[in-house]
Motif scaffolding. Structure first.
Motif, PDB file in Angstrom:
ATOM      1  N   LYS A 235      46.564  36.480  32.754  1.00  0.00           N
ATOM      2  CA  LYS A 235      46.364  37.681  32.115  1.00  0.00           C
ATOM      3  C   LYS A 235      45.262  37.582  30.812  1.00  0.00           C
ATOM      4  O   LYS A 235      44.357  38.562  30.854  1.00  0.00           O
ATOM      5  CB  LYS A 235      47.794  38.250  31.446  1.00  0.00           C
ATOM      6  CG  LYS A 235      48.504  38.839  32.279  1.00  0.00           C
ATOM      7  CD  LYS A 235      49.748  39.221  31.896  1.00  0.00           C
ATOM      8  CE  LYS A 235      51.114  39.430  32.820  1.00  0.00           C
ATOM      9  NZ  LYS A 235      52.322  39.499  32.093  1.00  0.00           N
ATOM     10  N   GLU A 236      45.521  36.438  30.304  1.00  0.00           N
ATOM     11  CA  GLU A 236      44.761  36.263  28.830  1.00  0.00           C
ATOM     12  C   GLU A 236      43.126  36.084  29.304  1.00  0.00           C
ATOM     13  O   GLU A 236      42.279  36.655  28.892  1.00  0.00           O
ATOM     14  CB  GLU A 236      45.001  35.093  28.090  1.00  0.00           C
ATOM     15  CG  GLU A 236      44.518  35.306  26.876  1.00  0.00           C
ATOM     16  CD  GLU A 236      45.490  34.343  25.686  1.00  0.00           C
ATOM     17  OE1 GLU A 236      46.635  34.458  25.527  1.00  0.00           O
ATOM     18  OE2 GLU A 236      44.782  33.477  24.875  1.00  0.00           O
ATOM     19  N   ILE A 237      42.971  35.199  30.587  1.00  0.00           N
ATOM     20  CA  ILE A 237      41.662  35.216  30.810  1.00  0.00           C
ATOM     21  C   ILE A 237      40.919  36.495  31.372  1.00  0.00           C
ATOM     22  O   ILE A 237      39.703  36.866  30.913  1.00  0.00           O
ATOM     23  CB  ILE A 237      41.599  34.020  32.043  1.00  0.00           C
ATOM     24  CG1 ILE A 237      41.788  32.630  31.503  1.00  0.00           C
ATOM     25  CG2 ILE A 237      40.054  34.177  32.697  1.00  0.00           C
ATOM     26  CD1 ILE A 237      41.964  31.318  32.517  1.00  0.00           C
ATOM     27  N   ILE A 238      41.678  37.413  32.065  1.00  0.00           N
ATOM     28  CA  ILE A 238      41.097  38.604  32.550  1.00  0.00           C
ATOM     29  C   ILE A 238      40.912  39.285  31.364  1.00  0.00           C
ATOM     30  O   ILE A 238      39.933  40.104  31.121  1.00  0.00           O
ATOM     31  CB  ILE A 238      42.406  39.172  33.316  1.00  0.00           C
ATOM     32  CG1 ILE A 238      42.497  38.689  34.657  1.00  0.00           C
ATOM     33  CG2 ILE A 238      42.004  40.814  33.575  1.00  0.00           C
ATOM     34  CD1 ILE A 238      43.420  38.912  35.671  1.00  0.00           C
ATOM     35  N   VAL A 239      41.972  39.482  30.434  1.00  0.00           N
ATOM     36  CA  VAL A 239      41.678  40.279  29.216  1.00  0.00           C
ATOM     37  C   VAL A 239      40.199  39.817  28.176  1.00  0.00           C
ATOM     38  O   VAL A 239      39.597  40.696  27.849  1.00  0.00           O
ATOM     39  CB  VAL A 239      42.878  40.415  28.389  1.00  0.00           C
ATOM     40  CG1 VAL A 239      42.304  40.848  26.954  1.00  0.00           C
ATOM     41  CG2 VAL A 239      43.800  41.013  28.625  1.00  0.00           C
ATOM     42  N   GLN A 240      40.228  38.360  28.260  1.00  0.00           N
ATOM     43  CA  GLN A 240      38.973  37.918  27.514  1.00  0.00           C
ATOM     44  C   GLN A 240      37.891  38.399  28.570  1.00  0.00           C
ATOM     45  O   GLN A 240      36.693  38.838  27.728  1.00  0.00           O
ATOM     46  CB  GLN A 240      39.020  36.516  27.568  1.00  0.00           C
ATOM     47  CG  GLN A 240      40.217  35.710  26.833  1.00  0.00           C
ATOM     48  CD  GLN A 240      39.779  36.223  25.140  1.00  0.00           C
ATOM     49  OE1 GLN A 240      38.957  36.728  24.821  1.00  0.00           O
ATOM     50  NE2 GLN A 240      40.671  35.663  24.464  1.00  0.00           N
TER      51      GLN A 240
ATOM     52  N   ALA B 140      32.860  31.116  30.577  1.00  0.00           N
ATOM     53  CA  ALA B 140      32.331  30.350  31.658  1.00  0.00           C
ATOM     54  C   ALA B 140      32.441  30.759  33.085  1.00  0.00           C
ATOM     55  O   ALA B 140      31.558  30.719  33.948  1.00  0.00           O
ATOM     56  CB  ALA B 140      33.166  28.713  31.705  1.00  0.00           C
ATOM     57  N   LEU B 141      33.677  31.313  33.509  1.00  0.00           N
ATOM     58  CA  LEU B 141      33.739  32.010  34.766  1.00  0.00           C
ATOM     59  C   LEU B 141      32.790  33.116  34.837  1.00  0.00           C
ATOM     60  O   LEU B 141      32.095  33.255  35.904  1.00  0.00           O
ATOM     61  CB  LEU B 141      35.078  32.701  34.675  1.00  0.00           C
ATOM     62  CG  LEU B 141      36.190  31.715  35.651  1.00  0.00           C
ATOM     63  CD1 LEU B 141      37.681  32.292  35.306  1.00  0.00           C
ATOM     64  CD2 LEU B 141      36.023  31.225  36.745  1.00  0.00           C
TER      65      LEU B 141
ATOM     66  N   PHE C 202      29.381  31.817  35.368  1.00  0.00           N
ATOM     67  CA  PHE C 202      29.291  31.365  36.751  1.00  0.00           C
ATOM     68  C   PHE C 202      29.063  32.332  37.869  1.00  0.00           C
ATOM     69  O   PHE C 202      28.264  32.244  38.853  1.00  0.00           O
ATOM     70  CB  PHE C 202      30.600  30.536  37.045  1.00  0.00           C
ATOM     71  CG  PHE C 202      30.943  29.853  38.195  1.00  0.00           C
ATOM     72  CD1 PHE C 202      29.991  28.915  38.927  1.00  0.00           C
ATOM     73  CD2 PHE C 202      31.750  30.552  39.388  1.00  0.00           C
ATOM     74  CE1 PHE C 202      30.169  28.179  40.018  1.00  0.00           C
ATOM     75  CE2 PHE C 202      31.708  30.024  40.736  1.00  0.00           C
ATOM     76  CZ  PHE C 202      31.177  28.869  41.284  1.00  0.00           C
ATOM     77  N   VAL C 203      30.066  33.384  37.694  1.00  0.00           N
ATOM     78  CA  VAL C 203      29.977  34.479  38.627  1.00  0.00           C
ATOM     79  C   VAL C 203      28.514  34.953  38.578  1.00  0.00           C
ATOM     80  O   VAL C 203      27.598  35.453  39.664  1.00  0.00           O
ATOM     81  CB  VAL C 203      30.928  35.435  38.690  1.00  0.00           C
ATOM     82  CG1 VAL C 203      30.781  36.800  39.328  1.00  0.00           C
ATOM     83  CG2 VAL C 203      32.377  35.062  38.716  1.00  0.00           C
ATOM     84  N   TYR C 204      27.971  35.610  37.224  1.00  0.00           N
ATOM     85  CA  TYR C 204      26.706  35.831  37.080  1.00  0.00           C
ATOM     86  C   TYR C 204      25.815  35.177  37.918  1.00  0.00           C
ATOM     87  O   TYR C 204      24.512  35.658  38.329  1.00  0.00           O
ATOM     88  CB  TYR C 204      26.566  36.280  35.451  1.00  0.00           C
ATOM     89  CG  TYR C 204      25.274  36.942  35.113  1.00  0.00           C
ATOM     90  CD1 TYR C 204      25.385  38.251  35.473  1.00  0.00           C
ATOM     91  CD2 TYR C 204      24.318  36.358  34.437  1.00  0.00           C
ATOM     92  CE1 TYR C 204      24.174  39.151  34.965  1.00  0.00           C
ATOM     93  CE2 TYR C 204      23.245  37.097  33.996  1.00  0.00           C
ATOM     94  CZ  TYR C 204      23.238  38.432  34.388  1.00  0.00           C
ATOM     95  OH  TYR C 204      22.224  39.225  33.943  1.00  0.00           O
ATOM     96  N   VAL C 205      25.744  33.698  37.506  1.00  0.00           N
ATOM     97  CA  VAL C 205      24.748  33.063  37.915  1.00  0.00           C
ATOM     98  C   VAL C 205      24.432  32.758  39.462  1.00  0.00           C
ATOM     99  O   VAL C 205      23.456  33.262  40.094  1.00  0.00           O
ATOM    100  CB  VAL C 205      24.780  31.654  37.374  1.00  0.00           C
ATOM    101  CG1 VAL C 205      23.832  30.618  37.950  1.00  0.00           C
ATOM    102  CG2 VAL C 205      24.311  31.465  35.738  1.00  0.00           C
ATOM    103  N   GLN C 206      25.749  33.059  39.832  1.00  0.00           N
ATOM    104  CA  GLN C 206      25.725  32.876  41.495  1.00  0.00           C
ATOM    105  C   GLN C 206      25.216  34.147  42.201  1.00  0.00           C
ATOM    106  O   GLN C 206      24.476  34.202  42.899  1.00  0.00           O
ATOM    107  CB  GLN C 206      27.162  32.620  41.964  1.00  0.00           C
ATOM    108  CG  GLN C 206      27.810  31.345  41.548  1.00  0.00           C
ATOM    109  CD  GLN C 206      26.954  30.255  41.688  1.00  0.00           C
ATOM    110  OE1 GLN C 206      26.275  29.797  42.598  1.00  0.00           O
ATOM    111  NE2 GLN C 206      26.965  29.560  40.539  1.00  0.00           N
TER     112      GLN C 206
END
Lengths: 162, 303
Positions: A8-13, B159-160, B163-167
Motif C-alpha cells: 500500500k505504501e509503495i502504491i501511495v508513494q 526505482a519501480l 524501471f517501468v518508465y525506462v522499459q
C-alpha cells in the motif's frame, strides 16, 4: 499485515510521485520553461532586430555616402554648366553690345553724314544768298535766279577744292 | 532546538527500550518527527494510525512544498522575472541542460520526468534535516523474519517508476521486436545467436538489478547520513547540548544533493541506453553520449 502495508505504501508513494510529476510538468516544465523559451525568443528577436537595424543603418550610410559623392559631382557639373552658361551669356552680351555699339556708330555716322550734307546744302544756300547779296551790293545789279545759282555752284566748287 | 534534541533523545530512548523487549521497529535509529510526537501525545488507536501513515503525511508535505513553490513561481510568469521565478527557472534550466547534455536534443521530452525525480528526491532528502521532520527516502519498513529485511518503500516506489518508465521508453522507441533484440544482445551472426541463451539472462539480470541498485544506493546513503546526525545529537545531549551534529548537517546537505543527482543521473543513463542509435551520421554523437553515460555510471558508482 506488514506485506500489505508495504505494498500500500509503495502504491501511495508511486501515486504521490505521479501527482508531483503532473503538477511540476504543468507548472515547472510548462509555464516556467514556456517563460524561459519566450524570453529566449524575445532576446533572439531583439538581437536579430538589432542586426537588421545595424544592416539598415550601414546601407543607409552607404547610400548617403553615395548620394553625397553624387551631390558633389553634380554640384561640380552644375557649377561648370553655370560657368559655361555664364561665359556664353557674357560672350553674347559682349557680342550684342559690340553689334549695338557698331549700329549706333553707323547710325551716328549716317546722321552726321546727313547733317553734314544738310549743313552743306544750307551753307551753300546761305553762301549763295550771301554772295548774291554781296555781289549785288558790289556790282549794283541784280542777278537773275539761274545766273545766281550758277555763280554759287562755281563758288562752292572752288571752296571745296580749297 | 533544545526541544528537537530532547525529542531525539526520547526517540532513541524509546528505541532502546523497545529493542530490550525484542519489539519490532520501523527504523533502527532516527530522530523523532512531529507526526510521531503528535501520535505519542494523542496515544491510542488514533496515535497508532498517525504513526503508521507518517510516511504518507511527509509525502503529502513534500508534494505541497513543491506544488506551492512552483505555483508561486509560475503564477505570474513574467518576461522580466522576480526572485522566486528566477531561482525556479535556474533550477529548471539547469536540469534541462543536464538531461539534454546526456540525451542530446531529444532529451528535452524526458526532462519533466527526470527533473521531477530530482526535485522530489532532493526535497525529501533535505526536509529530513529540519527539526521534527523526516526524509521519506531514509524510511523503511522492516519485514519480520529470521533475518529482518528493511523495505525502503519510497525508494522502491521511485526505482519501480524509473524501471517501468525506462522499459516503456525502450519498447516505444525500438518496438517490441527491437526491444527483445536489444535484450538478446543484438544477434546478427551465428555467434550472436549462439550467445543469446547467455546474453538474454545477463540483460534481464542487468535490467532487474537497476531498480535494486537505485533503491538501496539512495536509501542507504540517506539513512546512513541521518543515523550519523542522530548519533551526534545523542552525543550533544550528553555533552551539555554542544551541537556536534551541526557540521554533519552541512555534510548531509551535500550528500542529499549528490544522492538526488546520482539517482537522476543513473535514470538518465538508463534512458540513454534504451534510445535507438541507428543513423550513421548520428553514430559519433551516440557513441559520445554512451561514453558520457559510461563515465557517469562510474562516477555514480563511486558515490
Amino acid at each position: 499485515m506488514e506485506n500489505s502495508h508495504i505494498i500500500k505504501e509503495i502504491i501511495v508513494q508511486i501515486v504521490g510521485f505521479m501527482v508531483v510529476f503532473f503538477v511540476l510538468k504543468k507548472l515547472a516544465w510548462g509555464k516556467l520553461m514556456g517563460a524561459i523559451d519566450a524570453r529566449r525568443k524575445s532576446i533572439d528577436d531583439s538581437f536579430s532586430d538589432i542586426e537588421k537595424q545595424k544592416k539598415n543603418l550601414e546601407n543607409l550610410e552607404k547610400d548617403y555616402r553615395g548620394r553625397l559623392e553624387n551631390i558633389e559631382q553634380e554640384a561640380r557639373v552644375k557649377i561648370q554648366e553655370a560657368s559655361n552658361i555664364g561665359l556664353a551669356l557674357a560672350k553674347d552680351i559682349q557680342e550684342k553690345a559690340r553689334v549695338d555699339a557698331q549700329k549706333m556708330i553707323d547710325r551716328a555716322k549716317a546722321e552726321i553724314d546727313q547733317d553734314l550734307a544738310k549743313v552743306k546744302i544750307n551753307m551753300r544756300n546761305d553762301i549763295a544768298t550771301l554772295s548774291a547779296l554781296i555781289s549785288e551790293k558790289i556790282i549794283h545789279e541784280k542777278l537773275d535766279a539761274t545766273m545766281h545759282q550758277k555763280l554759287v555752284d562755281e563758288f562752292i566748287k572752288e571752296i571745296e577744292k580749297v | 532546538m533544545s526541544w528537537f534534541v530532547a525529542t531525539a533523545y526520547a526517540s532513541e530512548a524509546a528505541h532502546g527500550a523497545a529493542e530490550a523487549h525484542g519489539a519490532k521497529h520501523e527504523t533502527s535509529l532516527h530522530v523523532i518527527n512531529f507526526v510521531q510526537l503528535i501520535a505519542r501525545l494523542i496515544g491510542g488507536s488514533t496515535g497508532e494510525l498517525f504513526e503508521k501513515y507518517q510516511n504518507m503525511i511527509f509525502g503529502v508535505i513534500v508534494i505541497a512544498i513543491l506544488g506551492f513553490i512552483f505555483h508561486a513561481a509560475s503564477r505570474n510568469a513574467q518576461l522580466k522575472p522576480g526572485r522566486l521565478q528566477s531561482a525556479c527557472e535556474a533550477v529548471v534550466e539547469a536540469l534541462n541542460g543536464f538531461v539534454s547534455g546526456i540525451l542530446g536534443p531529444q532529451g528535452k521530452k524526458y526532462t519533466p520526468f527526470l527533473g521531477t525525480l530530482f526535485l522530489y528526491i532532493w526535497t525529501m532528502n533535505l526536509i529530513g534535516l529540519l527539526p521534527l521532520m523526516k526524509s521519506n527516502t531514509a524510511n523503511s519498513i522492516t519485514l519480520p523474519g529470521s533475518v529482518p529485511l528493511p523495505i525502503p518503500t519510497t525508494t522502491v516506489a521511485l526505482a519501480l517508476i524509473v524501471f517501468v518508465y525506462v522499459q516503456c521508453i525502450g519498447i516505444k522507441n525500438q518496438g517490441i521486436v527491437g526491444y527483445l533484440d536489444h535484450m538478446a544482445g543484438t544477434p546478427r551472426d551465428v555467434f550472436g545467436w549462439v550467445m543469446v541463451p547467455i546474453m538474454l539472462p545477463i540483460h534481464l539480470i542487468g535490467e532487474l538489478a537497476k531498480p535494486f541498485s537505485l533503491t538501496f544506493r539512495l536509501f542507504c546513503n540517506i539513512m546512513g547520513g541521518h543515523i550519523l546526525v542522530a548519533v551526534f545529537i545523542g552525543m550533544a545531549i550528553g555533552a551539555a547540548f554542544i551541537p556536534f551534529q551541526a557540521p554533519f548537517l552541512i555534510f548531509e546537505i551535500a550528500t542529499s544533493t549528490i544522492q538526488a543527482f546520482v539517482f537522476t543521473l543513473l535514470s538518465t543513463v538508463y534512458i540513454a541506453m534504451m534510445l535507438p542509435h541507428e543513423h550513421a551520421e548520428e553514430h559519433g554523437a551516440e557513441s559520445h553520449t554512451h561514453e558520457q553515460a559510461a563515465s557517469a555510471t562510474v562516477l555514480a558508482g563511486k558515490h
